[in-house]
Scaffold this motif. Sequence first.
Motif, short mmCIF file in Angstrom:
data_model
loop_
_atom_site.label_atom_id
_atom_site.label_comp_id
_atom_site.label_asym_id
_atom_site.label_seq_id
_atom_site.Cartn_x
_atom_site.Cartn_y
_atom_site.Cartn_z
N LYS A 662 0.69 -1.28 0.12
CA LYS A 662 -0.11 -0.07 0.13
C LYS A 662 0.74 1.14 -0.06
O LYS A 662 0.73 2.25 -0.99
N ASP A 663 1.81 1.31 0.89
CA ASP A 663 2.64 2.52 1.23
C ASP A 663 3.25 2.85 -0.24
O ASP A 663 3.16 3.98 -0.62
N LEU A 664 3.94 1.97 -0.70
CA LEU A 664 4.71 2.18 -1.81
C LEU A 664 3.84 2.56 -2.94
O LEU A 664 4.13 3.37 -3.84
N GLU A 665 2.66 1.88 -2.90
CA GLU A 665 1.83 2.22 -4.08
C GLU A 665 1.19 3.52 -4.00
O GLU A 665 1.22 4.39 -5.02
N GLU A 666 0.97 4.08 -2.98
CA GLU A 666 0.65 5.53 -2.81
C GLU A 666 1.72 6.37 -3.33
O GLU A 666 1.38 7.39 -4.03
N ARG A 667 3.02 6.19 -3.07
CA ARG A 667 4.14 7.14 -3.46
C ARG A 667 4.16 7.05 -4.84
O ARG A 667 4.33 8.15 -5.49
N ILE A 668 4.28 5.91 -5.65
CA ILE A 668 4.29 5.70 -6.90
C ILE A 668 3.07 6.43 -7.44
O ILE A 668 3.23 7.28 -8.37
N SER A 669 1.80 6.35 -6.85
CA SER A 669 0.84 6.96 -7.50
C SER A 669 0.78 8.31 -7.60
O SER A 669 0.39 9.18 -8.45
N ALA A 670 1.35 8.91 -6.19
CA ALA A 670 1.29 10.28 -6.49
C ALA A 670 2.35 10.91 -7.37
O ALA A 670 2.01 11.97 -8.28
N ALA A 671 3.61 10.31 -7.58
CA ALA A 671 4.39 10.63 -8.75
C ALA A 671 3.58 10.51 -9.94
O ALA A 671 3.96 11.39 -10.94
N ILE A 672 2.89 9.31 -10.34
CA ILE A 672 2.36 9.38 -11.64
C ILE A 672 1.29 10.40 -11.68
O ILE A 672 1.28 11.11 -12.81
N ASP A 673 0.61 10.64 -10.80
CA ASP A 673 -0.30 12.00 -10.88
C ASP A 673 0.39 13.33 -11.22
O ASP A 673 -0.09 14.19 -11.89
N GLU A 674 1.57 13.31 -10.68
CA GLU A 674 2.22 14.46 -10.99
C GLU A 674 2.85 14.71 -12.35
O GLU A 674 2.59 15.62 -12.86
N VAL A 675 3.32 13.72 -12.90
CA VAL A 675 4.00 13.77 -14.14
C VAL A 675 3.40 12.97 -15.31
O VAL A 675 3.74 13.08 -16.39
N GLY A 676 1.98 12.18 -15.04
CA GLY A 676 1.30 11.58 -16.06
C GLY A 676 1.89 10.22 -16.18
O GLY A 676 3.04 9.92 -15.65
N ALA A 677 1.26 9.17 -16.84
CA ALA A 677 1.69 7.95 -17.08
C ALA A 677 2.20 7.57 -18.19
O ALA A 677 2.44 6.30 -18.85
N GLU A 678 2.48 8.70 -19.27
CA GLU A 678 2.87 8.33 -20.75
C GLU A 678 4.17 7.45 -20.68
O GLU A 678 4.50 6.73 -21.41
N TYR A 679 5.26 8.11 -19.94
CA TYR A 679 6.63 7.65 -19.92
C TYR A 679 7.02 7.32 -18.56
O TYR A 679 6.50 7.88 -17.70
N LEU A 680 7.71 6.26 -18.54
CA LEU A 680 8.26 5.57 -17.44
C LEU A 680 9.28 6.51 -16.49
O LEU A 680 9.14 6.82 -15.52
N LYS A 681 10.34 7.15 -17.44
CA LYS A 681 11.49 7.91 -16.87
C LYS A 681 11.22 8.96 -16.04
O LYS A 681 11.64 8.89 -15.00
N PRO A 682 10.30 9.85 -16.51
CA PRO A 682 10.02 10.80 -15.60
C PRO A 682 9.41 10.55 -14.27
O PRO A 682 9.65 11.12 -13.12
N ILE A 683 8.55 9.34 -14.24
CA ILE A 683 8.08 9.06 -13.02
C ILE A 683 9.27 8.47 -11.89
O ILE A 683 9.31 8.87 -10.87
N LYS A 684 9.84 7.64 -12.87
CA LYS A 684 11.07 7.30 -11.70
C LYS A 684 11.97 8.29 -11.17
O LYS A 684 12.46 8.11 -10.23
N GLU A 685 12.11 9.30 -12.17
CA GLU A 685 13.05 10.51 -11.56
C GLU A 685 12.43 11.08 -10.34
O GLU A 685 12.98 12.11 -9.86
N GLN A 686 11.07 11.26 -10.26
CA GLN A 686 10.45 11.60 -9.32
C GLN A 686 10.55 10.97 -8.09
O GLN A 686 10.38 11.58 -6.83
N LEU A 687 11.04 9.66 -7.80
CA LEU A 687 11.05 8.75 -6.94
C LEU A 687 12.40 8.50 -6.36
O LEU A 687 13.38 8.69 -7.20
#
Length: 707
Positions: A662-687
Amino acid sequence: MDPLNILKEYFGYESFRRGQQELIEGIIDNKDVLGIMPTSGGKSLCYQIPSIIMDGVTIVISPLISLMKDQVDSLGELGIEATYINSTLTVAEQRKRIADIENNKYKLVYVAPERLNSMEFLSLCNRVKIPLVAIDEAHCISQWGHDFRPSYKEIPRFINRLNNRPVVGAFTATATKEIIVDIKELLSLDNPLEILTGFDRENLYFHVERSIDKKKFLIDYLKNKNDKSGIIYCSTRKEVEGVCHYLNEHGLKAGIYHGGMGSAERQESQEDFLYDKKLIMVATNAFGMGIDKSNVRFVIHYNIPKNMEAYYQEAGRAGRDGEDSDCIVLFSPQDVVKQKYIIQQNQMNPDREALLYRNLQYLVDYCHTNECLRKRILEYFGEIETIDKCGNCSNCLDDREYEDITIDAQKVLSCVYRMEEKYGTTLVAQVLKGSRNKKVLNFGLDKITTYGIIKDKTEKEIKQLILYLVAEDFLKLTESKFPVVRLTSKSIDVLKGKEKVFRKVQKRETVKEDIIVHEELFNELRELRMEISTKNGVPPYIVFSDSTLKDMCKYLPTTKEEMVNIKGVGNKKLESYGDRFILVIADYKDRTGAETEVKAIKSSDNSGKIKTHIITYNMYKEGRSLEEIANEREVTEGTILNHLVKCYEEDKEVDWSSMVDKDLEERISAAIDEVGAEYLKPIKEQLPDEISYEDIKKVLYKRIYSS
Ligand code: ADP
Ligand code: MG
Ligand code: ZN
C-alpha cells in the motif's frame, strides 16, 4: 456466421491474433478502422472476414499488381470468391470480370490505386453495393514513408465520388507518428477505431554479424539450410549480381531481382521463388513489398537498409507462418558510408536530412549494441514495456569470450598514422601484411616502419580487423566515394596504452537446426503439395504452409475429424485435399509403424513448444513471488512482469491488485499523478532510487487492469 466461425471454417485457424477481432467487429459495426500490425500480423483477415459477412462486394486497394493473383488464388483455395482487375488482363477479360462483379459473383475485388481513375470502374462501383473499401499498405499514401506511391492520393477522391460512402479500413505495418497522422488525414478516416498491436514477432531470431567475411558467412550459413527458402537483400544491383554469381559458383541456386530488370524477367524470377523452384532470392529492396510467401525461413541483409523501419519490414518477411526463422544483418562500416552518401546526394531540406541521419543511426546502433536486439527493435516502435532479454537473439545467446587484441590494434593504428591517414582499408592491410603490390611499392609504403608488422594473418583477416576497429570507433572511414581510414579520438588512448581493445572470439554455431518429426513423411507430404501446386497453378504454400505439414507429421491424422484439427486445415481444404494427404500419412504409418503420442487439438496460433510466458504463469499460479520466479528463470523481474501481462491479455487470471504494498503504491501513484503515465522515466525520476521500474510498472498495470 460470426467472425470466429469463419476463422475456423474457412481459414482453419482456431483463435484470433492480437487486434484482429476488434478490427473485424469495428468494420461490421460500420466504423472506419486503422489497423497497425507488424508484417505478418494477419492484416488481410481483418478485411477478408468482414467481406464475407457484409452484404455486397468489398474493394481492396493494394499497391502491387504482382501480388493480387496470389491473394485471389489463396482466397479461392479457401472457398472465398474473389477476383482482381488490373492491367495484366486483356480488355475482354476485364469486361467479363466487371460483368461478374455486377452479378454479385464476388465478395472481394482487388485493384491497384491507378484503377480508381477509370470512369468505367467508378461507374461499376456505383452500380453495385460496396460495404467496405480496404486499403492495404496504407502508409503508401504518406510522403514520409519509404514506399510512397503518388497514386495512393487518388483514393480519397474515389471514395468521395461513390454515391454511398462505404466503411473505410486502412492497414499498415508502419507505426511512425508522422505517417499515422498522414494516413488518417489524407484518407479522411471518420473517427476511426485505431488498433496498434504489439510489434514483437516471437518466432523471429535476430542476429547481427560485424566485420566478418560476408561471402564466407553466406556459404557456411546456406550449407545448413538445404531445402529452406530465404531472401538475401543487397543495396545495389551490382552487389545483387555479385552475390548471386558467387552463390552459383558455390553450387547454390539463387534467383535475382532488382529494378534494372525488365518486368517480365522480374515476374519470372519472383514466381520461381514463390513456387519454390529457386529457394534463394538475392534482391534489392525493390523485391518483396507484400510478398506473402509464408515459408521464408531467413532474411539476410547483406547490406544494411536505410533505417530500422525498412529493416523490420524487410526482415519481417521471414516466418509469416509462425515457424522459427532467422533475420540476420551482415554489418560493415562501408555500408553506413554508402547510406550517408545516398542521403547527401539527394538534396533536401536540412530537417529532413537530419531525420534521415537519425533514422540511419538508430539502425547502426542496433548493429553495435550488446543489449537484446529485440528490445532495441521494439523500443524503436515505441513499445515502452519491452523485455530485457528475449533469449532469442544473437546478443542474448552470445556466450563468447572476449579476447584482448590490443597489440594488433596498436599495430593497425600506428600504421594508419604512418600512412598519414591518406589511404583506404585495402592498402593499409597490404602494408601491414608486407605485400609487394605495385601500389604499395609505387607509393614507397614498403619503407615505413609498420610495413609487414602483422605477418601471422592473411590480408583478408587484417582487413577485417581494420573494419572491426572502425565498427568499434577506434578508426573511422571518411564519407566519400573512396573512403579513407582515419584515426579517432579513441585511437590515441589505445596507442598510448591507456585503453585496451577486446574482441569476441570462439564462434558458436549460430544456425539452429530445426527438428522435424518424421522427416521422411514431411518430404512425402511436400511432394504431394508440389504436385497439387503444379496442377492447380498455385504456389505450394497456398496449398498448405510448412507449419501445417509439420503438424501433420507430428499428429499423423488419418481421419477427417483428426485432419480438420490441424492448424491451417479448414473445411474447404479438407474437402479439396484432405483425403490425399490422409492417404500418404496412413501409408506412412502402415509402412513404418509410426504412431503419435498426442492428438492435435487446435489451440492458439503458434502451437508446439510450451511458451515461456506460460512457464512463468504456471510458477506464478503456484504462489511464487515475481522475484523468486525471476531468480529461478534467470531473467529480470521486468521480463516476468511482461510474461504476466501477456497471460492476462490471453484471458488468464492475474491479480494486479496485490503486487505492491500500500505504502509504496501511494508514493508511486502520487508521482504518476504529478508527471502523467505516458513515460516511465519521468516517473522514476520523481522517486527515490530504490524504487524500481518494475514497481512503477506494477502500479501502472494495476491502474489499467483492475479498474
Ligand atoms: P500481414 O499483416 O503482413 O498482411 P497476413 O495477413 O498476410 O499478414 O498474414 C500472415 C500469415 O498469418 C498468413 O499466413 C495468415 O494466414 C496467418 N494468420 C493470420 N491470422 C491468423 C490467425 N488468427 N491464426 C493463425 N494464423 C493466422
Ligand atoms: Mg499484407
Ligand atoms: Zn534478445
